[in-house]
Design a protein around this motif. Structure first.
Motif, mmCIF file in Angstrom:
data_model
loop_
_atom_site.group_PDB
_atom_site.id
_atom_site.type_symbol
_atom_site.label_atom_id
_atom_site.label_comp_id
_atom_site.label_asym_id
_atom_site.label_seq_id
_atom_site.Cartn_x
_atom_site.Cartn_y
_atom_site.Cartn_z
ATOM 1 N N LEU A 180 24.260 13.464 -4.628
ATOM 2 C CA LEU A 180 22.842 13.326 -4.327
ATOM 3 C C LEU A 180 22.094 12.827 -5.548
ATOM 4 O O LEU A 180 22.349 13.260 -6.674
ATOM 5 C CB LEU A 180 22.246 14.665 -3.889
ATOM 6 C CG LEU A 180 22.929 15.392 -2.715
ATOM 7 C CD1 LEU A 180 22.172 16.672 -2.381
ATOM 8 C CD2 LEU A 180 23.049 14.489 -1.508
ATOM 9 N N GLY A 181 21.146 11.904 -5.330
ATOM 10 C CA GLY A 181 20.344 11.389 -6.421
ATOM 11 C C GLY A 181 19.186 12.315 -6.746
ATOM 12 O O GLY A 181 19.034 13.404 -6.167
ATOM 13 N N ALA A 182 18.312 11.852 -7.658
ATOM 14 C CA ALA A 182 17.178 12.669 -8.084
ATOM 15 C C ALA A 182 16.204 12.923 -6.946
ATOM 16 O O ALA A 182 15.483 13.928 -6.931
ATOM 17 C CB ALA A 182 16.461 11.981 -9.256
ATOM 18 N N ASP A 183 16.179 12.004 -5.967
ATOM 19 C CA ASP A 183 15.273 12.166 -4.837
ATOM 20 C C ASP A 183 15.856 13.033 -3.740
ATOM 21 O O ASP A 183 15.243 13.225 -2.699
ATOM 22 C CB ASP A 183 14.892 10.793 -4.274
ATOM 23 C CG ASP A 183 16.130 9.988 -3.860
ATOM 24 O OD1 ASP A 183 17.262 10.522 -3.985
ATOM 25 O OD2 ASP A 183 15.978 8.819 -3.442
ATOM 26 N N GLY A 184 17.083 13.565 -3.973
ATOM 27 C CA GLY A 184 17.704 14.433 -2.995
ATOM 28 C C GLY A 184 18.464 13.712 -1.908
ATOM 29 O O GLY A 184 19.031 14.356 -1.016
#
Length: 776
Positions: free
Chosen positions: A756-760
């Motif tokens: 998962l990236g920083a934006d979820g």
């Protein structure tokens, strides 16, 4: 009345005839004495039921029973018997022994009288007459009792014995030939088995019990005790039985009789107790006995030793190459270490010590734990997974082929290898990777990944051949093992593995080991009956007798280079530190190994004069609890090496061994680092040592990967690394952590890994499978 008179006169007539016949024969010419053997002949023909196994100096190490029909020990001289025993026996069996000439005529007459009225003739035979029956089976007492003619023949033989032998010789021979109870024959067997002591140590009470057993070998405990008590009571009364060694003894008391009953109860309850000689080399003795018997197939060893039938003549001792001091040293080291490992599921250990120059075995401890006396359990011969102890031979093959030198660099980085079960990712024992390392450091610190890369360079067929050339007798083909052979997936014996390391100590020259010093074949049999490639006498650095059925050995320069690396404390510092049980006072080359699930661990090494092999584990194959080669086998190895070196100058390296040895490989060794391609992803020489950049999503593992667990490391100790760009990692929907690199304990099954990236949001996802690698 007439019938009664005839009945009473008939025995006396027969008795008179017997007396006349015996007297006539006794006065016959000396030629008639030829039927009576000399005392020396009888003693020389004494055939014990146990055969003695000795060390190189003749010191007894073990006794092995070869006759299961009786228990007869070594001949005991009269001087080695208790005076109390001699007195008790004469008092019980023949009170006028020291005064008559072989026949006790008054007793014989009394026997004839008893025969006239109740048909019982027991008690009229002297010790000399009983000995005559023991020496000549024809004179043995028949089931229905002797006839007067038989008694006359027995008396005649007794008279001959008295003319030819001394009284002391008669008494000594009798005590060594008479049956006592059950299978026990001779004073040595009854003394050691029933009383746990040598004949010279028997006291008054024990002597009385022994004498009582002669009269009634299979009598009940109570009857034996009562008879012994009577003998004690009679011993103080002056009789014609008084011997030169007799001393006045007190009359038995009620307390003594009670003590006699207790002692008789305890003695007659003992069964199969070991003889009192040293019993410290059972496994080597059994092998030596098997090798000495033409009926035993050595190729089928290990197996139960088939005892020979009753022997008709004395068997010579089995003289071995063992050294009693070294055998005790090895045995004690095993006992000490097993005590230290108590509570960690360690039950057994084995040690083999051999002389480098001659190949003679100096110590053979087949088991020092729960299976120490089990006849079929000999861990020196048992085949076990070798673990890292095979790594030196991987580099030996590479040095021989000229593919590596000690300074060549190998990439200790994650790699994956396809197998039938999936991708195999070999890992180092500490789960760490060290990047580019020299071959010297890789071998010295026992790194797994460089060893696998080296095996790829050498070729699995060539590695398999090299191991066969060292006498390891692998029981599977090279294709069966695959590259896992580099990490010791093959089963080998401690016997064969120790001799392979001895071959390194001898500069690649292979010769068989020896256990027999005088009698028996000149060399030990193969370690098992496994089918292997035929032995070769041609090859790299082959040495030994031309045409002999021996493996080819190894290249001299490459062998000495491997020895130099194994003795280099700096090379092994990365893996073992500078202070470990592998450190010795003098020069020593040593390697440890641990098998799958910690079922076996090893420590094999050699000094200038000796090679010492140690195995620690469980005879039933159960895993140990957190015990490695360094913590399990190495302390035993260190203790034995230290004991061998006691009082001697420090061990020195072989002549010419050292850094210059690497140069001796000449043009065969590359002078620059090498590049080894791993399966699926090339490992290239980095120009600046920088890590690859530009990671996007999940870089490890690849989608669709099938990953096989390392069979040489317990599953719970293995780690799988997830790598990629920074983010939150999810495995099967559950969060594992955050970062660019996470370690996970692999679990067999199919899995989905997501990042998962920083934006979820999910940046990437892969599917992979973990399998347990079997049959390697």
């Amino acid at each position: 009345m007439k019938g009664l008179a005839e009945r009473s006169l008939r025995p006396w007539i027969g008795f008179a005839a017997a007396v006349a016949a015996a007297a006539t024969l006794a006065l016959s010419p000396a030629g008639a004495l030829a039927a009576v053997p000399d005392f020396a002949e009888v003693r020389a023909a004494h055939a014990p039921s146990d055969r003695v196994f000795t060390d190189r100096y003749g010191e007894p190490l073990q006794t092995l029973r070869t006759d299961t029909t009786r228990r007869l020990l070594a001949w005991v001289s009269l001087e080695a018997m208790s005076p109390a025993l001699l007195d008790a026996l004469v008092l019980s069996e023949d009170r006028r022994f020291w005064s008559h000439a072989g026949v006790d005529w008054p007793a014989l007459a009394a026997g004839a009288w008893r025969s006239a009225w109740d048909q019982r003739t027991r008690g009229s035979s002297t010790l000399t007459m009983q000995l005559a029956a023991l020496l000549d089976e024809d004179l043995a007492r028949p089931a229905g009792g002797r006839s007067l003619a038989g008694k006359a023949e027995q008396a005649f033989t007794a008279l001959q014995l008295e003319r030819r032998w001394t009284k002391s010789q008669i008494l000594e021979a009798y005590l060594n030939r008479v049956s006592w109870r059950g299978e026990l024959v001779g004073i040595g067997a009854v003394s050691e088995t029933l009383f746990g002591k040598h004949p010279h140590g028997l006291d008054r009470l024990e002597s009385a019990i022994a004498a009582a057993l002669v009269r009634g070998p299979n009598a009940s405990v109570q009857r034996v005790a009562d008879r012994a008590c009577t003998l004690l009571a009679q011993s103080s009364a002056p009789t014609p039985a008084t011997t030169p060694t007799s001393r006045s003894t007190p009359t038995s008391s009620p307390d003594e009789c009670a003590e006699l009953r207790t002692l008789a109860e305890r003695a007659l309850a003992r069964r199969g107790q070991p003889v009192l000689q040293a019993q410290i080399a059972p496994h080597a003795a059994r092998l030596a006995l098997a090798a000495d018997s033409p009926s035993v197939n050595l190729q089928a060893w290990p197996g139960a030793v088939h005892h020979a039938p009753s022997q008709s003549k004395a068997q010579p001792p089995l003289h071995s190459t063992l050294d009693a001091r070294v055998q005790r040293l090895a045995r004690d080291a095993v006992a000490t270490q097993l005590a230290e490992l108590a509570g960690r599921s360690v039950g057994d250990a084995a040690v083999l010590v051999v002389d480098n120059a001659s190949g003679e075995v100096l110590a053979w401890v087949g088991s020092g734990g729960r299976a120490a006396t089990a006849p079929g359990v000999d861990a020196v011969l048992a085949r076990r997974q070798a673990g890292s102890t095979l790594k030196p031979f991987v580099y030996l093959a590479a040095f021989t082929q000229g593919r590596l030198s000690a300074d060549s660099r190998l990439d200790d980085a994650p790699t994956q290898i396809p197998t039938a079960a999936g991708l195999w990712r070999p890992q180092n024992y500490d789960h760490q990777h060290r990047g580019w390392v020299t071959a010297r450091t890789a071998l010295g610190s026992s790194l797994n990944v460089p060893a696998v890369r080296t095996a790829q360079l050498v070729g699995i067929q060539a590695l398999h051949r090299q191991l066969q050339d060292l006498g390891l007798e692998l029981d599977q083909t090279a294709g069966h093992y695959g590259l896992s052979l580099a990490l010791g997936s093959a089963d080998v014996s401690l016997l064969a593995l120790t001799n392979a390391y001895r071959t390194l100590a001898n500069g690649g020259r292979f010769t068989p080991l020896r256990l027999h010093r005088v009698d028996g074949p000149p060399a030990l049999p193969p370690a098992s009956g496994a089918t292997a490639e035929p032995a070769r006498r041609t090859g790299r650095g082959a040495a030994g007798a031309p045409g002999g059925p021996w493996p080819a050995g190894a290249d001299r320069a490459a062998s000495l280079l491997v020895a130099d690396i194994l003795a280099d404390p700096v090379a092994r510092a990365a893996g073992f530190g500078l202070h470990s049980p592998l450190v010795t006072r003098g020069w020593a080359a040593v390697k440890t190994g641990t098998s799958k699930d910690m079922r076996d661990n090893w420590c094999i090494g050699f000094t200038e004069r000796h090679t010492v092999g140690v195995w620690v584990g469980n005879a039933d194959g159960q895993p140990m609890h957190r015990v490695s080669g360094v913590s399990g086998a190495a302390p035993i190895w260190q203790a034995v090496v230290a004991g061998l070196a006691a009082g001697a100058p420090p061990s020195r390296p072989p002549p010419g061994l050292g850094p210059a040895q690497d140069l001796a490989l000449g043009s065969r060794s590359p002078a620059t680092p090498i590049t080894v391609a791993s399966v699926g992803r090339p490992i290239r020489w980095p120009s600046d040592g920088a890590a690859p950049a530009g990671r996007v999503g999940i870089t490890e593992p690849a989608d669709g990967s099938v990953i096989a667990l390392d069979p040489d490391i317990p599953q719970t100790a293995q780690r799988l690394w997830f790598e990629g760009e920074s983010g939150v990692w999810l495995l099967n929907g559950r969060a594992l952590g955050r970062g660019t690199r996470l370690a996970w304990t692999p679990v067999p099954g199919r899995h989905r890994l997501a990042l998962l990236g920083a934006d979820g949001r999910e940046r990437d996802a892969v599917r992979f499978e973990v399998r347990a690698l079997r049959g390697r």
